[in-house]
Design a protein around this motif. Structure first.
Motif, mmCIF file in Angstrom:
data_model
loop_
_atom_site.group_PDB
_atom_site.id
_atom_site.type_symbol
_atom_site.label_atom_id
_atom_site.label_comp_id
_atom_site.label_asym_id
_atom_site.label_seq_id
_atom_site.Cartn_x
_atom_site.Cartn_y
_atom_site.Cartn_z
ATOM 1 N N GLU A 120 26.417 46.098 53.867
ATOM 2 C CA GLU A 120 25.649 47.005 53.511
ATOM 3 C C GLU A 120 26.065 47.862 52.788
ATOM 4 O O GLU A 120 27.305 48.137 52.405
ATOM 5 C CB GLU A 120 25.368 48.078 54.671
ATOM 6 C CG GLU A 120 24.182 49.037 54.360
ATOM 7 C CD GLU A 120 23.895 50.221 55.245
ATOM 8 O OE1 GLU A 120 24.589 50.142 56.384
ATOM 9 O OE2 GLU A 120 22.924 50.915 55.124
ATOM 10 N N GLY A 121 25.298 48.224 51.406
ATOM 11 C CA GLY A 121 25.633 48.833 50.060
ATOM 12 C C GLY A 121 25.887 48.033 49.059
ATOM 13 O O GLY A 121 25.290 46.950 49.097
ATOM 14 N N VAL A 122 26.873 48.579 48.047
ATOM 15 C CA VAL A 122 26.819 47.548 46.934
ATOM 16 C C VAL A 122 28.385 46.829 46.860
ATOM 17 O O VAL A 122 29.190 47.508 47.181
ATOM 18 C CB VAL A 122 26.750 48.617 45.626
ATOM 19 C CG1 VAL A 122 26.821 48.029 44.167
ATOM 20 C CG2 VAL A 122 25.542 49.736 45.742
ATOM 21 N N ASP A 123 28.153 45.787 46.454
ATOM 22 C CA ASP A 123 29.215 44.616 46.101
ATOM 23 C C ASP A 123 30.557 44.675 47.306
ATOM 24 O O ASP A 123 31.604 44.806 46.677
ATOM 25 C CB ASP A 123 29.985 45.309 44.758
ATOM 26 C CG ASP A 123 29.232 44.933 43.536
ATOM 27 O OD1 ASP A 123 28.433 44.049 43.507
ATOM 28 O OD2 ASP A 123 29.582 45.548 42.352
ATOM 29 N N PRO A 128 32.259 33.293 47.433
ATOM 30 C CA PRO A 128 30.872 32.675 46.844
ATOM 31 C C PRO A 128 29.824 32.396 47.797
ATOM 32 O O PRO A 128 30.746 31.703 48.932
ATOM 33 C CB PRO A 128 31.245 31.631 46.000
ATOM 34 C CG PRO A 128 32.931 31.643 45.819
ATOM 35 C CD PRO A 128 33.249 32.608 46.891
ATOM 36 N N LEU A 129 28.402 32.190 47.756
ATOM 37 C CA LEU A 129 27.607 31.822 48.755
ATOM 38 C C LEU A 129 27.316 30.450 48.487
ATOM 39 O O LEU A 129 27.512 29.889 47.610
ATOM 40 C CB LEU A 129 26.426 32.780 48.823
ATOM 41 C CG LEU A 129 26.579 34.172 48.714
ATOM 42 C CD1 LEU A 129 25.540 35.038 49.083
ATOM 43 C CD2 LEU A 129 27.575 34.898 49.904
ATOM 44 N N PRO A 130 26.858 29.832 49.431
ATOM 45 C CA PRO A 130 26.381 28.260 49.430
ATOM 46 C C PRO A 130 25.034 28.251 48.335
ATOM 47 O O PRO A 130 24.337 29.421 48.300
ATOM 48 C CB PRO A 130 25.840 27.976 50.770
ATOM 49 C CG PRO A 130 25.609 29.367 51.639
ATOM 50 C CD PRO A 130 26.495 30.060 51.046
ATOM 51 N N PHE A 148 19.195 41.818 46.108
ATOM 52 C CA PHE A 148 19.055 42.620 47.174
ATOM 53 C C PHE A 148 18.542 41.725 48.706
ATOM 54 O O PHE A 148 18.049 40.734 48.367
ATOM 55 C CB PHE A 148 17.810 43.536 46.888
ATOM 56 C CG PHE A 148 18.037 44.609 46.257
ATOM 57 C CD1 PHE A 148 17.883 44.511 44.944
ATOM 58 C CD2 PHE A 148 17.689 45.967 46.619
ATOM 59 C CE1 PHE A 148 18.503 45.584 43.881
ATOM 60 C CE2 PHE A 148 17.655 47.076 45.789
ATOM 61 C CZ PHE A 148 18.153 46.831 44.472
ATOM 62 N N SER A 149 19.077 42.274 49.483
ATOM 63 C CA SER A 149 18.675 41.774 51.045
ATOM 64 C C SER A 149 18.571 42.918 51.741
ATOM 65 O O SER A 149 19.556 43.828 51.805
ATOM 66 C CB SER A 149 19.661 40.790 51.485
ATOM 67 O OG SER A 149 19.111 40.450 52.622
ATOM 68 N N VAL A 150 17.555 43.251 52.427
ATOM 69 C CA VAL A 150 17.251 44.340 53.094
ATOM 70 C C VAL A 150 16.884 43.933 54.821
ATOM 71 O O VAL A 150 16.059 43.061 54.864
ATOM 72 C CB VAL A 150 15.973 45.215 52.596
ATOM 73 C CG1 VAL A 150 15.839 46.403 53.419
ATOM 74 C CG2 VAL A 150 16.165 45.445 51.348
ATOM 75 N N SER A 166 25.964 38.248 44.050
ATOM 76 C CA SER A 166 26.123 36.884 44.667
ATOM 77 C C SER A 166 24.681 36.679 45.461
ATOM 78 O O SER A 166 24.576 35.412 45.914
ATOM 79 C CB SER A 166 27.163 37.143 45.818
ATOM 80 O OG SER A 166 28.246 37.350 45.332
ATOM 81 N N LEU A 167 24.006 37.657 45.672
ATOM 82 C CA LEU A 167 22.637 37.385 46.320
ATOM 83 C C LEU A 167 21.438 37.011 45.389
ATOM 84 O O LEU A 167 20.440 36.445 45.852
ATOM 85 C CB LEU A 167 22.074 38.803 47.069
ATOM 86 C CG LEU A 167 22.938 39.270 48.313
ATOM 87 C CD1 LEU A 167 22.451 40.490 49.021
ATOM 88 C CD2 LEU A 167 22.825 38.152 49.386
#
Lengths: 382, 382
Positions: A120-123, A128-130, A148-150, A166-167
């Protein structure tokens, strides 16, 4: 001048674009994808189209569809297990903001571990993500291009906003044809969410010339095409323009962030199972009234983007016209008008105001805000 | 509707942004970078700023600066050797279009092998390129965001246009302060190149709503800020807006491709050591006159972007006003007006016309073109 940053995924836009999802995953090196969706999207038949494309590309795939509106931490954890058990190496999200945000949250956990609350929050994301390919089907969330992801914190009964470059998915596939299965009700709600994204990012403290052009176009497209899109499921021109509006508003807010509407809406959406777009559209004119003082010129610009003739008006007068317009549009397309209509208990307001005050989206609101100010806005909109 | 694709690099924009080059390379996993530049940029001091940032990030680096205007295949081969000998793992380009295009061409060869001629045309690159960070210093080429690299075939005496998504850099760093060292002459030439990018991409057969918003803004910014930018080296507002215009025009043409001006300009630039922007600006009004018939509405739009009041005019009349405006602007800022002024031999025209006819940029020109049509345009501009 500050230093501006602007990032976006590769975009594939057009009728039939969804058929490119398989080939898009291949290009990213995927062999075995997790497809995150929800029951509504499956019923509308769009998952089948995506699956067919994956099969044609000889991709292995697993479907995960235990996703609800205002998606929850427990759904993310379930999806994460499914990804790992099936040894997936890439993620497709297909649907409204909920499946897309869950898909992104799963992507975080499978390479970074821990609980989604940790991010939660910034950075806060380290690894790395798939590869991620996102296919929006609602012309609303902008999640397909955003950082963003909420996700709802079920115990805390609040929405957690996760913000990280990364999102940003690798590829966003936007197919206006997917909008033809949406009800008028959902079209109105998600369309007003697009308008909220456009307006909040345009007046955001982090707005830049690069986000302004996107926000401006999104606002103009909504003012011209949301009504016809609500009126007809098969008006292709309206669907295409609303899909573009959603994309451009997404590019704007992903890079300029949002403001008080979203901060307050996250607080409400964390507890009440209500459409995100409905909460936003109720709050939007009241937050605009509050924020007008912070940037009269920008609100006057918004009036012109909405097609209002502001000749002879001061910035403040023009800004007020924009606010009236937003209220009027919302009524014309039968969106709910008050927080009490969607079930918010009045005595929840003080608690919700504290949560909203700490939401990451509040940081870029153009006018200073105290908890008391938020309470007052909530009361006006109740 | 066709399916639109839109891709761009991460953008970092603002005064002082150049100081982020070291950290940007680190984020991409670089340890040992090849920095491609040219003598003019070194003299202006910008290479030193970039090197300092690389040192602070503890990056190893090697500098390669054997680059001329209208950069050549032999320069690419030299740079490729330097990259391999020094075991580099990433590339920085800093300068005008020439160092940037050479940097990209080196990136192709070091992971794909062969000769740069093998990659002429669209989508010929197979293997992923090393990380690329590009820093434009001229507000002209748009190469920092584009999927283009244009390299002179020395033997064939023509420019090869290489187009591939792989050529879109990972990060584009745009620092308006770098424009303060440009001469009025170079500012005029590169600024008119930006205008050409905006206009050609707006009327391109491959234009989309996503490229149109960028082209529109770029054209408006040039019409407002090119004159003051030519007039003063230290007008920061003008430099910032011209840097943004160049960026937005680059985003537009990278995704919408270009047209006859660039196809013809590449033919001339392959043989004559003349500024690319000068050839473009000479040809632009003549190609606009030829293309007007293909899309009068879009040329009328361009007139409005240029600030022309088109009330009461037909699309054709408005389009003609836009053409007059472009001629007028070019004269006001002392750009060369005729191809004979920059040394083109008249008897070269037939040969140049054949080369232009086969250039990749001609494919998206809005009006059908024969070799004879090109000859006629060349003659009018001679």
């Amino acid at each position: 001048m500050n230093i501006h940053k602007f990032v976006m995924p590769e975009v594939i836009f057009g009728n039939g674009a969804i058929e490119q999802v398989g080939e898009s995953c291949l290009r990213l090196g995927a062999t075995n994808v997790l497809i995150v969706s929800d029951p509504g999207v499956i019923e509308a038949g769009w998952l089948d189209v995506a699956v067919k494309s994956c099969k044609q590309a000889n991709l292995k795939y697993t479907i995960f569809h235990d996703v609800t509106i205002n998606p929850k931490d427990i759904e993310v954890e379930k999806g994460c297990k499914v990804y790992i058990e099936n040894e997936c190496d890439a993620i497709i999200g297909i649907g409204g903001g909920s499946p897309l945000d869950v898909a992104k949250a799963i992507a975080i956990l499978v390479t970074n571990g821990g609980k989604i609350h940790d991010y939660e929050g910034v950075d806060k994301i380290r690894n790395p993500l798939p590869p991620q390919v996102m296919i929006p089907t609602t012309a609303g969330s902008g999640s397909e291009v955003s950082q963003f992801s909420v996700i709802v914190d079920t115990l805390g009964q609040k929405k957690m906003t996760i913000i990280s470059k990364s999102l940003i998915p690798d590829i966003a596939i936007i197919d206006p044809e997917t909008l033809s299965t949406k009800s008028a009700r959902l079209t109105a709600s998600t369309g007003l969410d697009v308008l909220t994204h456009g307006i909040e990012s345009y007046v955001s403290l982090a707005a830049t010339p690069l986000t302004d052009v996107q926000a401006k176009n999104a606002i103009s497209l909504v003012s011209e095409y949301l009504r016809p899109s609500v009126a007809s499921k098969i008006n292709k021109e309206a669907k295409t323009h609303m899909a573009m509006a959603s994309l451009q508003a997404g590019l704007a807010f992903s890079n300029a962030i949002l403001g008080a509407v979203h901060a307050m809406s996250h607080a409400v959406g964390g507890k009440y199972p209500v459409l995100h777009g409905d909460i936003n559209s109720i709050l939007l004119p009241y937050v605009m009234e509050y924020n007008l003082l912070a940037t009269p010129k920008k609100f006057a610009d918004i009036a012109t983007f909405l097609g209002i003739d502001i000749r002879g008006l001061s910035y403040m007068e023009a800004g007020k016209k924009a606010i009236e317009y937003v209220k009027q549009l919302s009524m014309e397309i039968d969106a709910p008008q008050r927080l009490s209509d969607i079930g918010l208990e009045k005595d929840e307001i003080p608690h919700m105001s504290v949560i909203a005050f700490h939401d990451a989206c509040m940081i870029t609101n153009p006018r200073d805000v105290t908890v008391e100010d938020i309470e007052e806005i909530f009361r006006r909109a109740w």
